[in-house]
Write an enzyme that holds these catalytic residues in place. Structure first.
Site, PDB file in Angstrom:
ATOM      1  N   ARG A  73     -50.685 -30.969   1.228  1.00  0.00           N
ATOM      2  CA  ARG A  73     -50.152 -30.887   2.606  1.00  0.00           C
ATOM      3  C   ARG A  73     -50.728 -31.991   3.484  1.00  0.00           C
ATOM      4  NH1 ARG A  73     -50.583 -24.484   3.177  1.00  0.00           N
ATOM      5  NH2 ARG A  73     -48.606 -23.968   2.236  1.00  0.00           N
ATOM      6  N   HIS A 190     -70.344 -28.698  15.493  1.00  0.00           N
ATOM      7  CA  HIS A 190     -71.683 -28.472  16.055  1.00  0.00           C
ATOM      8  C   HIS A 190     -71.651 -27.486  17.210  1.00  0.00           C
ATOM      9  CE1 HIS A 190     -75.904 -29.906  16.992  1.00  0.00           C
ATOM     10  NE2 HIS A 190     -75.885 -29.703  15.683  1.00  0.00           N
ATOM     11  N   HIS A 225     -72.571 -38.302  24.769  1.00  0.00           N
ATOM     12  CA  HIS A 225     -72.084 -37.472  23.651  1.00  0.00           C
ATOM     13  C   HIS A 225     -71.653 -38.433  22.529  1.00  0.00           C
ATOM     14  CE1 HIS A 225     -70.531 -34.033  21.610  1.00  0.00           C
ATOM     15  NE2 HIS A 225     -69.438 -33.771  22.315  1.00  0.00           N
ATOM     16  N   LYS A 258     -82.569 -44.552  29.658  1.00  0.00           N
ATOM     17  CA  LYS A 258     -82.239 -43.738  28.477  1.00  0.00           C
ATOM     18  C   LYS A 258     -81.957 -44.634  27.284  1.00  0.00           C
ATOM     19  CE  LYS A 258     -81.451 -39.192  29.540  1.00  0.00           C
ATOM     20  NZ  LYS A 258     -80.441 -38.197  29.814  1.00  0.00           N
ATOM     21  N   MET A 260     -79.945 -44.763  23.939  1.00  0.00           N
ATOM     22  CA  MET A 260     -78.849 -44.044  23.277  1.00  0.00           C
ATOM     23  C   MET A 260     -79.190 -43.783  21.813  1.00  0.00           C
ATOM     24  SD  MET A 260     -76.735 -43.452  25.585  1.00  0.00           S
ATOM     25  CE  MET A 260     -77.507 -43.643  27.167  1.00  0.00           C
ATOM     26  N   GLY A 261     -78.781 -42.603  21.344  1.00  0.00           N
ATOM     27  CA  GLY A 261     -79.082 -42.242  19.950  1.00  0.00           C
ATOM     28  C   GLY A 261     -80.374 -41.454  19.821  1.00  0.00           C
ATOM     29  N   PHE A 262     -81.037 -41.209  20.960  1.00  0.00           N
ATOM     30  CA  PHE A 262     -82.268 -40.403  20.933  1.00  0.00           C
ATOM     31  C   PHE A 262     -82.098 -39.187  21.839  1.00  0.00           C
ATOM     32  CE2 PHE A 262     -83.970 -44.315  19.315  1.00  0.00           C
ATOM     33  CZ  PHE A 262     -84.988 -43.911  18.470  1.00  0.00           C
ATOM     34  N   HIS A 264     -81.700 -34.760  22.328  1.00  0.00           N
ATOM     35  CA  HIS A 264     -80.619 -33.808  22.081  1.00  0.00           C
ATOM     36  C   HIS A 264     -80.831 -32.597  22.990  1.00  0.00           C
ATOM     37  CE1 HIS A 264     -77.812 -31.182  19.957  1.00  0.00           C
ATOM     38  NE2 HIS A 264     -77.314 -32.301  19.447  1.00  0.00           N
ATOM     39  N   ARG A 273     -79.193 -33.118  11.081  1.00  0.00           N
ATOM     40  CA  ARG A 273     -78.319 -33.951  10.272  1.00  0.00           C
ATOM     41  C   ARG A 273     -78.884 -35.342  10.011  1.00  0.00           C
ATOM     42  NH1 ARG A 273     -74.010 -33.018  14.915  1.00  0.00           N
ATOM     43  NH2 ARG A 273     -75.965 -33.459  15.996  1.00  0.00           N
ATOM     44  N   ASP A 315     -76.166 -39.823  16.017  1.00  0.00           N
ATOM     45  CA  ASP A 315     -75.531 -41.102  16.338  1.00  0.00           C
ATOM     46  C   ASP A 315     -76.417 -42.304  16.010  1.00  0.00           C
ATOM     47  OD1 ASP A 315     -73.090 -40.118  17.237  1.00  0.00           O
ATOM     48  OD2 ASP A 315     -73.893 -39.678  19.222  1.00  0.00           O
ATOM     49  N   ARG A 359     -64.391 -19.282  33.392  1.00  0.00           N
ATOM     50  CA  ARG A 359     -64.419 -19.633  34.810  1.00  0.00           C
ATOM     51  C   ARG A 359     -65.774 -19.180  35.355  1.00  0.00           C
ATOM     52  NH1 ARG A 359     -65.683 -19.982  40.038  1.00  0.00           N
ATOM     53  NH2 ARG A 359     -63.922 -20.325  41.445  1.00  0.00           N
TER      54      ARG A 359
HETATM   55  C1  LIG Z   1     -73.485 -36.248  18.672  1.00  0.00           C
HETATM   56  C2  LIG Z   1     -74.144 -36.168  19.982  1.00  0.00           C
HETATM   57  O1  LIG Z   1     -73.500 -35.992  20.982  1.00  0.00           O
HETATM   58  S1  LIG Z   1     -75.852 -36.246  20.033  1.00  0.00           S
HETATM   59  C3  LIG Z   1     -76.232 -36.833  21.666  1.00  0.00           C
HETATM   60  C4  LIG Z   1     -75.851 -38.282  21.835  1.00  0.00           C
HETATM   61  N1  LIG Z   1     -76.315 -38.797  23.145  1.00  0.00           N
HETATM   62  C5  LIG Z   1     -77.264 -39.718  23.260  1.00  0.00           C
HETATM   63  O2  LIG Z   1     -77.836 -40.209  22.305  1.00  0.00           O
HETATM   64  C6  LIG Z   1     -77.564 -40.149  24.656  1.00  0.00           C
HETATM   65  C7  LIG Z   1     -79.074 -40.279  24.924  1.00  0.00           C
HETATM   66  N2  LIG Z   1     -79.690 -38.978  25.062  1.00  0.00           N
HETATM   67  C8  LIG Z   1     -79.652 -38.281  26.217  1.00  0.00           C
HETATM   68  O3  LIG Z   1     -79.148 -38.737  27.242  1.00  0.00           O
HETATM   69  C9  LIG Z   1     -80.248 -36.889  26.231  1.00  0.00           C
HETATM   70  O4  LIG Z   1     -81.240 -36.758  25.239  1.00  0.00           O
HETATM   71  C10 LIG Z   1     -79.164 -35.798  26.061  1.00  0.00           C
HETATM   72  C11 LIG Z   1     -78.149 -35.903  27.196  1.00  0.00           C
HETATM   73  C12 LIG Z   1     -78.462 -35.961  24.728  1.00  0.00           C
HETATM   74  C13 LIG Z   1     -79.825 -34.436  26.083  1.00  0.00           C
HETATM   75  O5  LIG Z   1     -80.441 -34.357  27.281  1.00  0.00           O
HETATM   76  P1  LIG Z   1     -81.117 -33.067  27.925  1.00  0.00           P
HETATM   77  O6  LIG Z   1     -81.376 -31.989  26.997  1.00  0.00           O
HETATM   78  O7  LIG Z   1     -80.330 -32.728  29.120  1.00  0.00           O
HETATM   79  O8  LIG Z   1     -82.501 -33.633  28.243  1.00  0.00           O
HETATM   80  P2  LIG Z   1     -82.811 -34.535  29.484  1.00  0.00           P
HETATM   81  O9  LIG Z   1     -81.825 -35.631  29.666  1.00  0.00           O
HETATM   82  O10 LIG Z   1     -83.056 -33.609  30.648  1.00  0.00           O
HETATM   83  O11 LIG Z   1     -84.168 -35.150  29.000  1.00  0.00           O
HETATM   84  C14 LIG Z   1     -85.440 -34.525  29.080  1.00  0.00           C
HETATM   85  C15 LIG Z   1     -86.475 -35.615  29.244  1.00  0.00           C
HETATM   86  O12 LIG Z   1     -86.438 -36.470  28.094  1.00  0.00           O
HETATM   87  C16 LIG Z   1     -86.044 -37.780  28.454  1.00  0.00           C
HETATM   88  N3  LIG Z   1     -85.052 -38.242  27.504  1.00  0.00           N
HETATM   89  C17 LIG Z   1     -84.144 -37.501  26.825  1.00  0.00           C
HETATM   90  N4  LIG Z   1     -83.389 -38.278  26.050  1.00  0.00           N
HETATM   91  C18 LIG Z   1     -83.829 -39.530  26.240  1.00  0.00           C
HETATM   92  C19 LIG Z   1     -83.451 -40.773  25.744  1.00  0.00           C
HETATM   93  N5  LIG Z   1     -82.425 -40.870  24.878  1.00  0.00           N
HETATM   94  N6  LIG Z   1     -84.115 -41.878  26.145  1.00  0.00           N
HETATM   95  C20 LIG Z   1     -85.115 -41.803  27.021  1.00  0.00           C
HETATM   96  N7  LIG Z   1     -85.539 -40.631  27.553  1.00  0.00           N
HETATM   97  C21 LIG Z   1     -84.889 -39.525  27.168  1.00  0.00           C
HETATM   98  C22 LIG Z   1     -85.397 -37.649  29.832  1.00  0.00           C
HETATM   99  O13 LIG Z   1     -85.482 -38.845  30.582  1.00  0.00           O
HETATM  100  C23 LIG Z   1     -86.182 -36.516  30.428  1.00  0.00           C
HETATM  101  O14 LIG Z   1     -87.401 -37.009  30.898  1.00  0.00           O
HETATM  102  P3  LIG Z   1     -88.045 -36.447  32.268  1.00  0.00           P
HETATM  103  O15 LIG Z   1     -88.259 -34.962  32.016  1.00  0.00           O
HETATM  104  O16 LIG Z   1     -89.277 -37.239  32.438  1.00  0.00           O
HETATM  105  O17 LIG Z   1     -87.007 -36.683  33.312  1.00  0.00           O
HETATM  106  O1  LIG Z   2     -74.413 -30.421  20.052  1.00  0.00           O
HETATM  107  C1  LIG Z   2     -74.405 -31.301  20.921  1.00  0.00           C
HETATM  108  O2  LIG Z   2     -74.703 -31.100  22.131  1.00  0.00           O
HETATM  109  C2  LIG Z   2     -74.068 -32.694  20.576  1.00  0.00           C
HETATM  110  C3  LIG Z   2     -73.995 -32.938  19.120  1.00  0.00           C
HETATM  111  O3  LIG Z   2     -74.983 -33.157  18.460  1.00  0.00           O
HETATM  112  C4  LIG Z   2     -72.696 -32.838  18.473  1.00  0.00           C
HETATM  113  O4  LIG Z   2     -71.708 -32.504  19.141  1.00  0.00           O
HETATM  114  O5  LIG Z   2     -72.614 -33.094  17.268  1.00  0.00           O
END
Ligand SMILES: CC(=O)SCCNC(=O)CCNC(=O)[C@H](O)C(C)(C)COP(=O)(O)OP(=O)(O)OC[C@H]1O[C@@H](n2cnc3c(N)ncnc32)[C@H](O)[C@@H]1OP(=O)(O)O
Ligand SMILES: O=C([O-])CC(=O)C(=O)O
Length: 374
Positions: A73, A190, A225, A258, A260-262, A264, A273, A315, A359
């Site tokens: 399919r 996820h 994300h 921030k 990117m890639g670090f 969660h 993963r 990521d 809502r």
């Molecule tokens: C498949 C996916 O979607 S996985 C996620 C992919 N996204 C990324 O890689 C984007 C980079 N990461 C981030 O922005 C964040 O880690 C998120 C949005 C994924 C999760 O964030 P939250 O749980 O809301 O944590 P938050 O952003 O509040 O971070 C907590 C603390 O860690 C720090 N921190 C978290 N992630 C990062 C990062 N990637 N780089 C630097 N500092 C970071 C924040 O600055 C914060 O510090 P503070 O308390 O001194 O202000």
């Molecule tokens: O669960 C999350 O917040 C982001 C993530 O790792 C995914 O969607 O794979």
């Protein structure tokens, strides 16, 4: 109760359990992730992406006969008709490929005479159609941006092989196909991540599956994300060489930017993963002479870990792995869509079967009530 009577707010819904789900379970304490009860590492080691899609939609892994039928399919639905390919070709090449994917799904909804039929049977059929045809669109758009004609889907190839063939005009070596398939399995589902939640919100209004997937694509596009896999590779290219990685990371952290890639929202001790995907990335690097990107990865991971304790998310290894496979960077998040569409649609079906309008309330912080002065 009015909105103003809410005693506490939950910024970003952090820590809030919104509903139940039987599709996947994320356990941050043990860094574990299961789809329908199966560990994701187990699925990545032993299953094809098609088997995982079947599992997510049906709750069980397919028998041989069920898998054969499912694959038939899926293969029969791969072809994009002339009008869809024409629509994609009309979109400006300056737009992001995620815009192409979002528009293509919207178009599939517009041309489906049974768009509003949200029965589980209809939704499963629509999900299969979207899963099957999306790679054809993503690959055609990828080639168009390189000035190349599309390669038609090939019915004797599996899902992963077929996509790679449509992108590059040949099926790469087995090591690359395996690593790519592993990435698709790890990206598939996820729980209540932002894009899945967006899909469930739209579904909760009794809107159709295409609208819900379109919303999910919009949510996935953002760099916090799914868009992070592209940002990771842009950063790595900016760094250029492993011996610049530590200084680059220290600069980012000193400027409180921030990386990117670090990090969660749910995993605080590492993403379940990442070890599997890092292994796949290493395999690809060994096969493509890409070891410098592994060295850079290790330095970035260590510098970030030593300074903050923050770990890479999925990521981080996926970005350089896709780069070494030969994809253009803007196609990384559309590939994520090709995989996550299975998880999104499983959630859409689950939400439809046990629906309540989503809502939440808000706490008002604006000016107090006042009268209009004429
Ligand atoms: C498949 C996916 O979607 S996985 C996620 C992919 N996204 C990324 O890689 C984007 C980079 N990461 C981030 O922005 C964040 O880690 C998120 C949005 C994924 C999760 O964030 P939250 O749980 O809301 O944590 P938050 O952003 O509040 O971070 C907590 C603390 O860690 C720090 N921190 C978290 N992630 C990062 C990062 N990637 N780089 C630097 N500092 C970071 C924040 O600055 C914060 O510090 P503070 O308390 O001194 O202000
Ligand atoms: O669960 C999350 O917040 C982001 C993530 O790792 C995914 O969607 O794979």
């Amino acid at each position: 109760m009015t909105d103003t009577a809410v005693p506490t707010t939950f910024k970003g819904l952090a820590g809030v359990v919104v509903d139940t789900t039987a599709i996947s379970k994320v356990v941050p304490e043990t860094n574990s992730l299961t789809y329908r009860g199966y560990a994701v590492q187990d699925l990545a080691a032993h299953c094809s992406f098609e088997q995982v899609a079947y599992l997510l939609w049906n709750g069980e892994l397919p028998t041989d006969a069920e898998l054969t039928l499912f694959m038939q399919r899926e293969r029969a639905e791969r072809r994009a008709d002339r009008s869809l390919l024409g629509l994609v070709a009309k979109l400006p090449e300056s737009c992001h490929p995620m815009d192409v994917v979002r528009t293509a799904i919207s178009y599939l909804g517009a041309e489906d005479p049974a768009e509003a039929d949200a029965s589980p049977t209809a939704n499963r059929a629509k999900s299969l159609r979207m899963m099957a045809v999306l790679p054809t669109i993503v690959a055609a758009d990828h080639r168009r941006r390189r000035g190349l004609d599309p390669v038609a889907p090939h019915h004797s190839l599996g899902f992963a092989e077929n996509f790679l063939n449509m992108c590059f005009g040949k099926v790469p070596d087995a090591e690359i196909v395996k690593a790519f398939e592993v990435s698709l399995i790890l990206y598939a589902e996820h729980s209540f991540n932002a894009s899945t939640f967006a899909a469930r919100v739209v579904t909760s209004t009794m809107s159709d599956i295409y609208s819900a997937v379109t919303a999910a694509i919009g949510a996935l596009k953002g760099p916090l994300h799914g868009g992070a896999n592209e940002a990771v590779m842009h950063d790595m290219l900016e760094i250029g060489e492993p011996d610049r990685a530590e200084e680059w990371m220290r600069g980012k952290l000193a400027r409180k930017e921030k990386v990117m890639g670090f990090g969660h929202r749910v995993y605080k001790h590492g993403d379940s993963r990442v070890p599997t995907m890092k292994e796949a990335f290493r395999d690809v690097a060994a096969h493509t002479d890409g070891e410098k990107w592994v060295r850079m990865y290790d330095i970035l991971e260590k510098t970030m870990g030593d300074a903050t304790g923050i770990k890479p998310n999925l990521d981080f290894p996926t970005g350089p792995a896709y780069y070494l496979m030969g994809f253009d960077i803007e196609v990384f998040t559309p590939i994520f869509v090709m995989s996550r569409i299975t998880g999104w649609t499983a959630h859409i079906i689950e939400q439809s079967e046990s629906n309540a309008l989503i809502r939440p309330l808000s706490e008002y912080t604006g000016v107090p009530q006042r009268s209009v002065v004429a």
